[in-house]
Write a protein that holds these residues in place. Structure first.
Motif, mmCIF file in Angstrom:
data_model
loop_
_atom_site.group_PDB
_atom_site.id
_atom_site.type_symbol
_atom_site.label_atom_id
_atom_site.label_comp_id
_atom_site.label_asym_id
_atom_site.label_seq_id
_atom_site.Cartn_x
_atom_site.Cartn_y
_atom_site.Cartn_z
ATOM 1 N N ASP A 100 0.814 -1.209 0.000
ATOM 2 C CA ASP A 100 0.000 0.000 0.000
ATOM 3 C C ASP A 100 0.851 1.265 0.000
ATOM 4 O O ASP A 100 0.323 2.384 0.060
ATOM 5 N N LYS A 101 2.184 1.079 -0.101
ATOM 6 C CA LYS A 101 3.091 2.223 -0.164
ATOM 7 C C LYS A 101 3.426 2.630 -1.598
ATOM 8 O O LYS A 101 4.209 3.550 -1.823
ATOM 9 N N VAL A 102 2.847 1.906 -2.575
ATOM 10 C CA VAL A 102 3.119 2.203 -3.974
ATOM 11 C C VAL A 102 1.818 2.246 -4.756
ATOM 12 O O VAL A 102 0.786 1.729 -4.324
ATOM 13 N N THR A 103 1.888 2.865 -5.926
ATOM 14 C CA THR A 103 0.806 2.768 -6.903
ATOM 15 C C THR A 103 1.373 2.092 -8.146
ATOM 16 O O THR A 103 2.564 2.212 -8.444
ATOM 17 N N VAL A 104 0.511 1.367 -8.854
ATOM 18 C CA VAL A 104 0.944 0.602 -10.020
ATOM 19 C C VAL A 104 0.122 1.015 -11.231
ATOM 20 O O VAL A 104 -1.107 1.081 -11.153
ATOM 21 N N GLU A 105 0.815 1.288 -12.317
ATOM 22 C CA GLU A 105 0.145 1.634 -13.563
ATOM 23 C C GLU A 105 0.603 0.672 -14.649
ATOM 24 O O GLU A 105 1.800 0.509 -14.876
ATOM 25 N N MET B 275 4.435 0.020 -14.151
ATOM 26 C CA MET B 275 5.239 1.103 -13.583
ATOM 27 C C MET B 275 4.824 1.302 -12.128
ATOM 28 O O MET B 275 3.642 1.510 -11.831
ATOM 29 N N TYR B 276 5.804 1.193 -11.237
ATOM 30 C CA TYR B 276 5.564 1.342 -9.800
ATOM 31 C C TYR B 276 6.062 2.720 -9.357
ATOM 32 O O TYR B 276 7.203 3.097 -9.643
ATOM 33 N N LEU B 277 5.186 3.435 -8.653
ATOM 34 C CA LEU B 277 5.512 4.768 -8.172
ATOM 35 C C LEU B 277 5.373 4.811 -6.654
ATOM 36 O O LEU B 277 4.426 4.232 -6.094
ATOM 37 N N PRO B 278 6.284 5.493 -5.976
ATOM 38 C CA PRO B 278 6.093 5.696 -4.536
ATOM 39 C C PRO B 278 4.770 6.404 -4.283
ATOM 40 O O PRO B 278 4.429 7.345 -4.987
ATOM 41 N N LYS B 279 4.008 5.925 -3.313
ATOM 42 C CA LYS B 279 2.719 6.558 -2.999
ATOM 43 C C LYS B 279 2.947 8.028 -2.626
ATOM 44 O O LYS B 279 3.855 8.352 -1.856
ATOM 45 N N ALA C 297 10.396 0.754 -5.382
ATOM 46 C CA ALA C 297 9.515 1.923 -5.419
ATOM 47 C C ALA C 297 9.180 2.376 -4.001
ATOM 48 O O ALA C 297 9.080 3.585 -3.726
ATOM 49 N N GLU C 298 8.998 1.436 -3.096
ATOM 50 C CA GLU C 298 8.781 1.790 -1.690
ATOM 51 C C GLU C 298 9.948 2.628 -1.161
ATOM 52 O O GLU C 298 9.771 3.451 -0.257
ATOM 53 N N ARG C 299 11.128 2.417 -1.735
ATOM 54 C CA ARG C 299 12.331 3.090 -1.262
ATOM 55 C C ARG C 299 12.662 4.355 -2.066
ATOM 56 O O ARG C 299 13.766 4.884 -1.970
ATOM 57 N N GLY C 300 11.710 4.785 -2.890
ATOM 58 C CA GLY C 300 11.856 6.090 -3.508
ATOM 59 C C GLY C 300 12.202 6.121 -4.983
ATOM 60 O O GLY C 300 12.328 7.203 -5.574
ATOM 61 N N PHE C 301 12.335 4.960 -5.633
ATOM 62 C CA PHE C 301 12.655 4.917 -7.057
ATOM 63 C C PHE C 301 11.376 4.765 -7.882
ATOM 64 O O PHE C 301 10.413 4.124 -7.452
ATOM 65 N N PHE D 90 17.869 -6.155 -0.651
ATOM 66 C CA PHE D 90 17.319 -4.872 -1.090
ATOM 67 C C PHE D 90 18.088 -3.692 -0.511
ATOM 68 O O PHE D 90 18.175 -2.634 -1.153
ATOM 69 N N ASP D 91 18.632 -3.842 0.689
ATOM 70 C CA ASP D 91 19.450 -2.757 1.234
ATOM 71 C C ASP D 91 20.659 -2.504 0.338
ATOM 72 O O ASP D 91 21.026 -1.348 0.086
ATOM 73 N N LYS D 92 21.262 -3.589 -0.148
ATOM 74 C CA LYS D 92 22.411 -3.459 -1.043
ATOM 75 C C LYS D 92 21.998 -2.805 -2.357
ATOM 76 O O LYS D 92 22.695 -1.910 -2.874
ATOM 77 N N LEU D 93 20.878 -3.238 -2.919
ATOM 78 C CA LEU D 93 20.408 -2.650 -4.169
ATOM 79 C C LEU D 93 20.092 -1.173 -3.987
ATOM 80 O O LEU D 93 20.432 -0.334 -4.836
ATOM 81 N N GLU D 94 19.452 -0.836 -2.882
ATOM 82 C CA GLU D 94 19.130 0.563 -2.630
ATOM 83 C C GLU D 94 20.395 1.414 -2.519
ATOM 84 O O GLU D 94 20.486 2.494 -3.127
#
Length: 324
Positions: free
Chosen positions: A17-22, A38-42, A75-79, A312-316
């Motif tokens: 619920d922290k992202v929107t998907v299109e 496409m995932y966008l940060p909420k 996307a939750e992490r801001g990308f 995911f921490d490493k990827l971020e």
């Protein structure tokens, strides 16, 4: 064809619920329509510019599986992220279905950069790529010529062209190689006479509850993900048209990997992954900056969907550093 459509299709994971998907569509340079999520940060502020990452699926998979998980978490992490179906597969266009082409699959990464880089809220100077399994080889190959891709990460990478040309762990003999080409040549005649290419799916249309006992260890591992409730999706039947092998045999991926530098490469592998040699060898060939990151205890498929194992921490931190 470069618009946004309503999302109607289920995923193998729960969407945060922290992202929107299109659900979006765009054309590659071959005129094939690529389907993507496409995932966008909420709460994204569309007046600002954000870093973006395009993400390719495991070989034979679809965007509703592992690639979507990576896209969602990042996307939750801001990308701003984009998980896409390769041409001829999933919801993407292209006929006949289930064709596999190294050239076109590499192009799909660049087409995804075309799309994401023209969103008004994306900084086109801060675009990265992630390839899972076979898409790892496609992402690296795309970056060799597409300098718009500023950083590349792979997870459980497979070098499909190497596997098809030389066999598993380069074990194919000259006689076996010649016999394979003879079979594939004969299959082309059969396909031509039938009017459609042979496609033998690897997995059933419905999820199963057990792994067939007769499968070898590697096939059993893929069955566990693709054919069971864990990762089953009706559009991810596995395998490609039989004669697709010919393209990979004749198209070496990552041939110019060293030219990606000074843009960075991150290879993520599972400690127990049967495929780790592909990443280890690619890492040796690549120029700095590069990193090989080993996930303790992880198998090949665990880096598709095990969020507690995917680093995911490493990827971020990797993309934050290199998509400044």
């Amino acid at each position: 064809m470069n618009g946004i459509h309503a999302q109607e299709n289920g995923k193998t994971f729960k969407v945060s619920d922290k992202v929107t998907v299109e659900n979006v569509r765009y054309d590659n340079r071959f005129g094939i329509t690529v389907a993507a999520d496409m995932y966008l940060p909420k709460g994204l502020d569309t007046t600002k510019k954000y870093p973006a990452i395009v993400i390719g699926t495991p070989y034979g998979g679809v965007k509703e599986q592992g690639a979507g998980i990576y896209a969602m978490v990042l996307a939750e992490r801001g990308f701003v992220t984009l998980a896409f179906d390769e041409s001829y597969n999933g919801e993407s266009g292209g006929e006949p279905r289930h064709v596999s082409s190294p050239d076109i699959f590499v192009e799909d990464f660049s087409a995804s950069v075309d799309f994401i880089g023209t969103r008004p809220f994306v900084d086109r100077e801060r675009i990265g790529a992630i390839g899972l399994c076979g898409a790892g080889g496609f992402a690296v190959t795309a970056a060799q010529v597409d300098k718009r891709i500023k950083a590349v990460a792979t997870a459980s990478m497979y070098d499909i062209s190497r596997a098809d040309h030389y066999g598993w762990k380069d074990s194919m003999t000259k006689d076996e190689y010649d016999a394979m080409l003879e079979r594939l040549g004969e299959q082309r005649w059969k396909d031509f006479e039938k009017g459609e290419p042979e496609y033998l799916p690897s997995f059933p249309p419905d999820a199963t509850t057990a792994v067939p006992e007769e499968l070898d260890a590697i096939s059993a591992e893929f069955w566990e993900y693709y054919a069971m409730e864990r990762g089953h999706h009706p559009r991810a039947r596995g395998g490609f048209t039989t004669t697709s092998h010919l393209s990979f045999i004749n198209f070496p991926l990552m041939e110019y990997i060293e030219t990606i530098a000074p843009r960075p490469l991150l290879f993520i592998i599972g400690e127990e992954a049967h495929s780790r040699y592909f990443s280890e060898d690619a890492y040796e060939r690549a120029a700095e900056p590069k990193e090989l990151y080993v996930v303790p205890g992880a198998r090949h498929i665990d880096l598709y969907d095990r969020t507690e194992m995917i680093p995911f921490d490493k990827l971020e931190s990797f993309f934050t550093e290199y998509l400044k």
